[in-house]
Structure formats: C-alpha cells, structure tokens
Design an enzyme around this catalytic site. Structure first.
Site, PDB file in Angstrom:
ATOM      1  N   ARG A 139       0.732  -1.143   0.268  1.00  0.00           N
ATOM      2  CA  ARG A 139       0.218  -0.067   0.326  1.00  0.00           C
ATOM      3  C   ARG A 139       0.815   1.486  -0.388  1.00  0.00           C
ATOM      4  O   ARG A 139       0.365   2.039  -0.702  1.00  0.00           O
ATOM      5  CB  ARG A 139      -0.958   0.096   1.628  1.00  0.00           C
ATOM      6  CG  ARG A 139      -2.010   0.944   1.160  1.00  0.00           C
ATOM      7  CD  ARG A 139      -1.776   2.339   1.832  1.00  0.00           C
ATOM      8  NE  ARG A 139      -1.494   2.515   2.821  1.00  0.00           N
ATOM      9  CZ  ARG A 139      -1.053   3.373   3.330  1.00  0.00           C
ATOM     10  NH1 ARG A 139      -0.404   4.589   2.250  1.00  0.00           N
ATOM     11  NH2 ARG A 139      -0.145   3.438   4.028  1.00  0.00           N
ATOM     12  N   ASP A 140       1.261   1.372   0.560  1.00  0.00           N
ATOM     13  CA  ASP A 140       2.624   3.125   1.212  1.00  0.00           C
ATOM     14  C   ASP A 140       3.508   2.493   0.198  1.00  0.00           C
ATOM     15  O   ASP A 140       3.704   3.688  -0.144  1.00  0.00           O
ATOM     16  CB  ASP A 140       3.145   2.984   2.714  1.00  0.00           C
ATOM     17  CG  ASP A 140       3.530   4.127   3.096  1.00  0.00           C
ATOM     18  OD1 ASP A 140       3.232   5.182   2.301  1.00  0.00           O
ATOM     19  OD2 ASP A 140       4.012   5.397   4.351  1.00  0.00           O
ATOM     20  N   HIS A 161       5.202   4.648  12.756  1.00  0.00           N
ATOM     21  CA  HIS A 161       5.071   4.534  11.181  1.00  0.00           C
ATOM     22  C   HIS A 161       6.066   5.349  11.003  1.00  0.00           C
ATOM     23  O   HIS A 161       5.710   6.879  10.711  1.00  0.00           O
ATOM     24  CB  HIS A 161       3.766   4.690  10.510  1.00  0.00           C
ATOM     25  CG  HIS A 161       3.789   4.709   8.743  1.00  0.00           C
ATOM     26  ND1 HIS A 161       3.248   4.081   8.663  1.00  0.00           N
ATOM     27  CD2 HIS A 161       3.864   5.957   8.170  1.00  0.00           C
ATOM     28  CE1 HIS A 161       2.527   4.198   7.198  1.00  0.00           C
ATOM     29  NE2 HIS A 161       3.355   5.370   7.001  1.00  0.00           N
ATOM     30  N   HIS A 197       9.066   6.953   8.413  1.00  0.00           N
ATOM     31  CA  HIS A 197       9.835   6.814   7.210  1.00  0.00           C
ATOM     32  C   HIS A 197      10.905   6.930   7.150  1.00  0.00           C
ATOM     33  O   HIS A 197      12.082   7.734   8.076  1.00  0.00           O
ATOM     34  CB  HIS A 197       8.887   8.099   5.579  1.00  0.00           C
ATOM     35  CG  HIS A 197       7.914   7.489   5.725  1.00  0.00           C
ATOM     36  ND1 HIS A 197       7.400   6.984   4.524  1.00  0.00           N
ATOM     37  CD2 HIS A 197       6.354   7.605   5.988  1.00  0.00           C
ATOM     38  CE1 HIS A 197       6.647   6.657   3.705  1.00  0.00           C
ATOM     39  NE2 HIS A 197       5.265   6.897   5.490  1.00  0.00           N
ATOM     40  N   CYS A 237       4.544   9.154   0.055  1.00  0.00           N
ATOM     41  CA  CYS A 237       3.024   9.594   0.257  1.00  0.00           C
ATOM     42  C   CYS A 237       3.055  10.784  -1.591  1.00  0.00           C
ATOM     43  O   CYS A 237       3.880  11.582  -1.693  1.00  0.00           O
ATOM     44  CB  CYS A 237       2.665  10.347   0.996  1.00  0.00           C
ATOM     45  SG  CYS A 237       1.310  10.901   1.144  1.00  0.00           S
ATOM     46  N   ASN A 239       9.458   4.263   4.089  1.00  0.00           N
ATOM     47  CA  ASN A 239       9.163   3.633   5.063  1.00  0.00           C
ATOM     48  C   ASN A 239      10.589   2.882   5.159  1.00  0.00           C
ATOM     49  O   ASN A 239      11.661   2.684   4.433  1.00  0.00           O
ATOM     50  CB  ASN A 239       8.383   2.528   5.121  1.00  0.00           C
ATOM     51  CG  ASN A 239       6.807   3.782   4.723  1.00  0.00           C
ATOM     52  OD1 ASN A 239       6.055   3.448   3.503  1.00  0.00           O
ATOM     53  ND2 ASN A 239       5.927   3.436   5.457  1.00  0.00           N
TER      54      ASN A 239
HETATM   55  P1  HMG Z   1     -13.279  14.308  -2.925  1.00  0.00           P
HETATM   56  O1  HMG Z   1     -13.031  14.460  -4.360  1.00  0.00           O
HETATM   57  O2  HMG Z   1     -13.181  15.506  -1.411  1.00  0.00           O
HETATM   58  O3  HMG Z   1     -14.618  13.689  -2.527  1.00  0.00           O
HETATM   59  O4  HMG Z   1     -12.230  13.523  -2.459  1.00  0.00           O
HETATM   60  P2  HMG Z   1     -15.979  13.617  -2.527  1.00  0.00           P
HETATM   61  O5  HMG Z   1     -16.522  12.813  -1.313  1.00  0.00           O
HETATM   62  O6  HMG Z   1     -16.178  14.927  -3.288  1.00  0.00           O
HETATM   63  O7  HMG Z   1     -16.798  12.829  -3.740  1.00  0.00           O
HETATM   64  C1  HMG Z   1     -16.199  13.160  -4.841  1.00  0.00           C
HETATM   65  C2  HMG Z   1     -16.656  10.970  -5.870  1.00  0.00           C
HETATM   66  O8  HMG Z   1     -15.608  11.096  -5.326  1.00  0.00           O
HETATM   67  C3  HMG Z   1     -18.017  11.009  -5.486  1.00  0.00           C
HETATM   68  O9  HMG Z   1     -18.169  10.493  -7.373  1.00  0.00           O
HETATM   69  C4  HMG Z   1     -17.927   9.838  -4.850  1.00  0.00           C
HETATM   70  O10 HMG Z   1     -18.394   8.817  -5.221  1.00  0.00           O
HETATM   71  C5  HMG Z   1     -16.588  10.070  -4.816  1.00  0.00           C
HETATM   72  P3  HMG Z   1     -19.421  11.355  -8.048  1.00  0.00           P
HETATM   73  O11 HMG Z   1     -20.810  11.198  -6.950  1.00  0.00           O
HETATM   74  O12 HMG Z   1     -18.948  12.519  -7.984  1.00  0.00           O
HETATM   75  O13 HMG Z   1     -19.604  10.678  -8.855  1.00  0.00           O
HETATM   76  N1  HMG Z   1     -15.707   8.361  -4.253  1.00  0.00           N
HETATM   77  C6  HMG Z   1     -15.038   7.801  -4.170  1.00  0.00           C
HETATM   78  N2  HMG Z   1     -14.654   6.878  -5.326  1.00  0.00           N
HETATM   79  C7  HMG Z   1     -14.341   5.435  -4.759  1.00  0.00           C
HETATM   80  N3  HMG Z   1     -13.892   5.422  -4.214  1.00  0.00           N
HETATM   81  C8  HMG Z   1     -14.066   5.820  -2.604  1.00  0.00           C
HETATM   82  C9  HMG Z   1     -14.581   7.173  -3.482  1.00  0.00           C
HETATM   83  N4  HMG Z   1     -15.033   8.740  -2.406  1.00  0.00           N
HETATM   84  C10 HMG Z   1     -15.896   9.331  -2.733  1.00  0.00           C
HETATM   85  N5  HMG Z   1     -13.314   6.000  -1.470  1.00  0.00           N
HETATM   86  C11 HMG Z   1     -11.434  11.454  -0.670  1.00  0.00           C
HETATM   87  C12 HMG Z   1     -11.954  12.690  -0.602  1.00  0.00           C
HETATM   88  C13 HMG Z   1     -10.985  11.594   1.007  1.00  0.00           C
HETATM   89  C14 HMG Z   1     -12.037  10.354  -1.306  1.00  0.00           C
HETATM   90  C15 HMG Z   1      -9.642  11.368  -1.435  1.00  0.00           C
HETATM   91  O14 HMG Z   1      -9.536  12.345  -1.067  1.00  0.00           O
HETATM   92  C16 HMG Z   1      -8.997  10.223  -1.526  1.00  0.00           C
HETATM   93  O15 HMG Z   1     -10.012   9.411  -2.020  1.00  0.00           O
HETATM   94  N6  HMG Z   1      -7.910  10.784  -0.780  1.00  0.00           N
HETATM   95  C17 HMG Z   1      -7.113   9.390  -0.819  1.00  0.00           C
HETATM   96  C18 HMG Z   1      -5.931  10.212  -0.065  1.00  0.00           C
HETATM   97  C19 HMG Z   1      -5.037   8.822  -0.037  1.00  0.00           C
HETATM   98  O16 HMG Z   1      -4.872   7.678  -0.482  1.00  0.00           O
HETATM   99  N7  HMG Z   1      -3.073   9.146  -0.062  1.00  0.00           N
HETATM  100  C20 HMG Z   1      -2.752   8.191   0.116  1.00  0.00           C
HETATM  101  C21 HMG Z   1      -2.718   7.444   1.968  1.00  0.00           C
HETATM  102  S1  HMG Z   1      -2.245   8.464   2.790  1.00  0.00           S
HETATM  103  C22 HMG Z   1      -1.146   7.964   3.825  1.00  0.00           C
HETATM  104  O17 HMG Z   1       0.047   7.983   2.696  1.00  0.00           O
HETATM  105  C23 HMG Z   1       0.058   8.270   4.799  1.00  0.00           C
HETATM  106  C24 HMG Z   1       0.340   7.446   5.504  1.00  0.00           C
HETATM  107  O18 HMG Z   1       1.390   5.914   5.016  1.00  0.00           O
HETATM  108  C25 HMG Z   1       0.637   7.344   7.402  1.00  0.00           C
HETATM  109  C26 HMG Z   1       1.787   8.567   6.706  1.00  0.00           C
HETATM  110  O19 HMG Z   1       2.573   8.235   6.276  1.00  0.00           O
HETATM  111  O20 HMG Z   1       2.203   9.079   8.006  1.00  0.00           O
HETATM  112  C27 HMG Z   1      -0.510   6.842   6.322  1.00  0.00           C
HETATM  113 MG    MG Z   2       3.324   6.527   5.087  1.00  0.00          MG
END
Ligand code: HMG
Ligand code: MG
Length: 316
Positions: free
Chosen positions: A27-28, A223, A225, A256, A265
């Site tokens: 994933r990450d 967690h 990095h 990220c 990581n």
């Molecule tokens: P948004 O654009 O604000 O979404 O994104 P929304 O709620 O306004 O919805 C817009 C459209 O997206 C809608 O479709 C929803 O149905 C669809 P429409 O009605 O317009 O056709 N939608 C989805 N479709 C599929 N699956 C879903 C989903 N949700 C909404 N789950 C949102 C908001 C949260 C969805 C977006 O910002 C997003 O997906 N972000 C993900 C970011 C991400 O994955 N980042 C990496 C992980 S975090 C990380 O790496 C850190 C970590 O490792 C720890 C560390 O190191 O610190 C964990």
């Molecule tokens: Mg991370």
C-alpha cells in the site's frame, strides 16, 4: 560457501519479547510508484510477504481511484488474496477514507480497515480535500459502522512530527487529533512520521504526551519514513516506551504522493535485522523477505534502498 552474515544476538534490557510488524509495502510502497505495477505482480508480492512470515500485510486502499491511480485495481486485487486470510491467518488491512471506501472494502470481505487523519491542516487539505475537523467528521461514521460490524479499525495519524508546509508540529496538536481518533473507537493508532523528520527524543516526548493523555501504549503503533536515516533509531526509542506494533515496508519502498518530500518507509529487512540482533521475535524469515524485495526491485527496475537488502543480496 560463505554462510550469510547474521547479527549477533545480544538482547538489551527494557524491550518487548515480540514485535508485530505491520507491513505496508503493497500500500504505502506501491501507491507512490510512477510506473503502473500490474495486479498480478501486486498479488504475488503480497503472497510472498505472507510466505516470509509477515502476518499483517496492508494490501491496498479503497480511496478515490483518481486520487491514487496506482491502487485503482483494489477490486481486482483484493479477491486474489482471499486464501491468505481464510487459510493462512494473515490479516490484510486496507485504507478506507469514507463510507464509500468502507462499503467497497467490506463487499470484498475486508475485516480490518484504516482511516487516515492528519495532525496538520495543510496535509489534511492536500490528502483528503478537507480540514482536519472535516476529515474527522468524515471518519466518525466509518469507524462507528466498522466497529458495529465487528471490524478492527486502525487510525493513522500523519505529520506527527513535522509537516513540509507547516514545519515542526506541536505535541498538543498531535495529541488533540489522536484523542479524537481514539475517542471515535479506533482500536489502534499509527503515528506517522510522513516525511521522516523525527528524532528519538521527539518520539519519546510524543509517546509520553499521548500516554499522559490517557491513550494506552498498547494501542499505539509507529510508522516511520526513513528520509533522514532516523527510522531505526526512532523505532528503538518507541520499543523502549513499550510500543510493540511497528510499520515497515519491504525493501524500503514508499512515500506519499501528497507529500513530495516523503521517501520510503523504514525497510522491513532493516527492522528485522535489528530485532533479530536484539532477540526480539517477529516470526519473519529474513532470507525469504530479502529474496522478495530483490524480486520486487527487478519488477520496478531499480534497486531497493534498504541497506540490509543491499548487503544480503550482494554477490562477490
Ligand atoms: P473528494 O474529491 O473530496 O470526494 O475526495 P467527495 O467526497 O467530494 O466525492 C467526489 C466523488 O468521488 C464522488 O463521485 C464520490 O462517490 C467519489 P461522484 O458522485 O462525483 O460521481 N468517491 C469515491 N469513489 C471511490 N472510492 C471512494 C470514494 N470516495 C468518494 N472511497 C477523498 C475525498 C477522501 C475521497 C479523496 O481525497 C481521496 O481518495 N483521498 C485519498 C488520499 C490517499 O489515499 N492518500 C495516501 C494515503 S495516506 C498516507 O500515505 C499516509 C500514511 O502512510 C501515514 C503516514 O505516512 O503519515 C497512511
Ligand atoms: Mg506512510
């Protein structure tokens, strides 16, 4: 043939007997790759990690596919892993930001999910398109529904130590968001050093602040990095505080896409080498893991940044 090097086993006082490694490579690690990794390769990666003894392998994310195109094949990938949970006792947590994500994950049988908050406003906006409070409001019903359905819920908290746009992050700001995640029912919290700026004293201070606020250490994971080469030192500080859940990524993959300065990581191999030397059990077969990361590096077309992978795969 020369035997492969082993760390000399010399236990140190004040450490846990066993650590659960929460493997985040699929994933990450893969969320940040520029090239598209085929679903077959991802499935083989997860199977190989499980075969190397990792019992928690974060498999993918059910986020918006346009936000993280690299993991847009979650629906295709996850069913290919079903045998691991059913027969192998391997946990395959997935990231879910909202109810839509939770429903996608549970429709495929996921039993462990993770929401992912930020301690800082800028990263919350860039990663989730929301303020910190708006994102917490988005997570609350996700956690409530997941708990009502008997799922295990992890709450990630990013930018716990520093943020590329806001600089150092005050401890009380982290504590406030951690308290909110714990209060909504997350079973465990994973403290993210998303850009790798933490140092061991800072880790100790944050763990002290969180436990003083009433979050027991057995609900906390770390967690790290490895951007500045501090991840192992930070892990040791966390273990000395009683933390027993450590996130790591096979071969040191990772980063990220919404925080450009985030590199990989903590490499799982580097962690396992240190823990073997300390006599801390992980259940991981280091040779099998190194072979997996060398294989994955071949698929990605560049060598693993892990020092242990490099050393153990070196051919005279
Ligand atoms: P948004 O654009 O604000 O979404 O994104 P929304 O709620 O306004 O919805 C817009 C459209 O997206 C809608 O479709 C929803 O149905 C669809 P429409 O009605 O317009 O056709 N939608 C989805 N479709 C599929 N699956 C879903 C989903 N949700 C909404 N789950 C949102 C908001 C949260 C969805 C977006 O910002 C997003 O997906 N972000 C993900 C970011 C991400 O994955 N980042 C990496 C992980 S975090 C990380 O790496 C850190 C970590 O490792 C720890 C560390 O190191 O610190 C964990
Ligand atoms: Mg991370």
């Amino acid at each position: 043939m020369t035997p492969r090097p082993l760390p000399m086993r010399v236990p140190a006082a004040g450490l846990p007997a066993r650590v659960r490694i929460h493997e985040v490579g699929p994933r990450d690690g893969l969320q940040n790759e520029k090239a598209t990794v085929p679903t077959d390769v991802k499935a083989a990666f997860v199977h190989r990690l499980a075969a190397a003894g990792l019992t928690t392998v974060e498999a993918t994310s059910f986020v918006h596919p346009k936000w993280v195109p690299q993991l847009a094949d979650a629906e295709d990938l996850y069913p290919r892993l079903a045998g691991l949970t059913a027969a192998g006792g391997v946990d395959l947590p997935v990231l879910v930001p909202n109810i839509r994500g939770l429903e996608r994950a549970t429709a495929l049988g996921a039993r462990r999910v993770a929401v992912f908050a930020s301690a800082t406003e800028t990263f919350a906006r860039r990663n989730l398109n929301r303020t910190v409070d708006e994102s917490l409001a988005m997570f609350a019903p996700v956690v409530a529904r997941a708990k009502a359905d008997g799922l295990h819920v992890r709450g990630y908290l990013s930018m716990c130590f520093g943020d590329p746009w806001e600089g150092p992050v005050p401890l009380d700001q982290v504590v406030r968001t951690a308290r909110a995640l714990a209060g909504m029912g997350c079973d465990e919290l994973s403290l993210g050093d998303t850009i790798g700026v933490a140092t061991p004293g800072h880790v100790s201070a944050l763990l002290d602040a969180l436990t003083a606020d009433g979050i027991p250490v057995d609900r906390l994971g770390v967690h790290f990095h490895d951007t500045y080469g501090q991840a192992l030192a930070n892990t040791l500080a966390a273990l000395q505080h009683g933390v027993t859940t450590v996130d790591a990524s096979a071969g040191g993959l990772g980063g990220c896409p919404f925080a450009g300065s985030a590199t990989g990581n903590l490499a799982t191999e580097d962690l396992v080498w240190m823990l073997q030397g300390l006599g801390v059990e992980t259940g991981v077969d280091l040779d099998a893991l190194v072979a997996t990361s060398v294989w994955m590096a071949g698929r990605l077309g560049r060598p693993s940044p892990s020092r242990t992978v490099t050393a153990l795969s070196h051919k005279e």
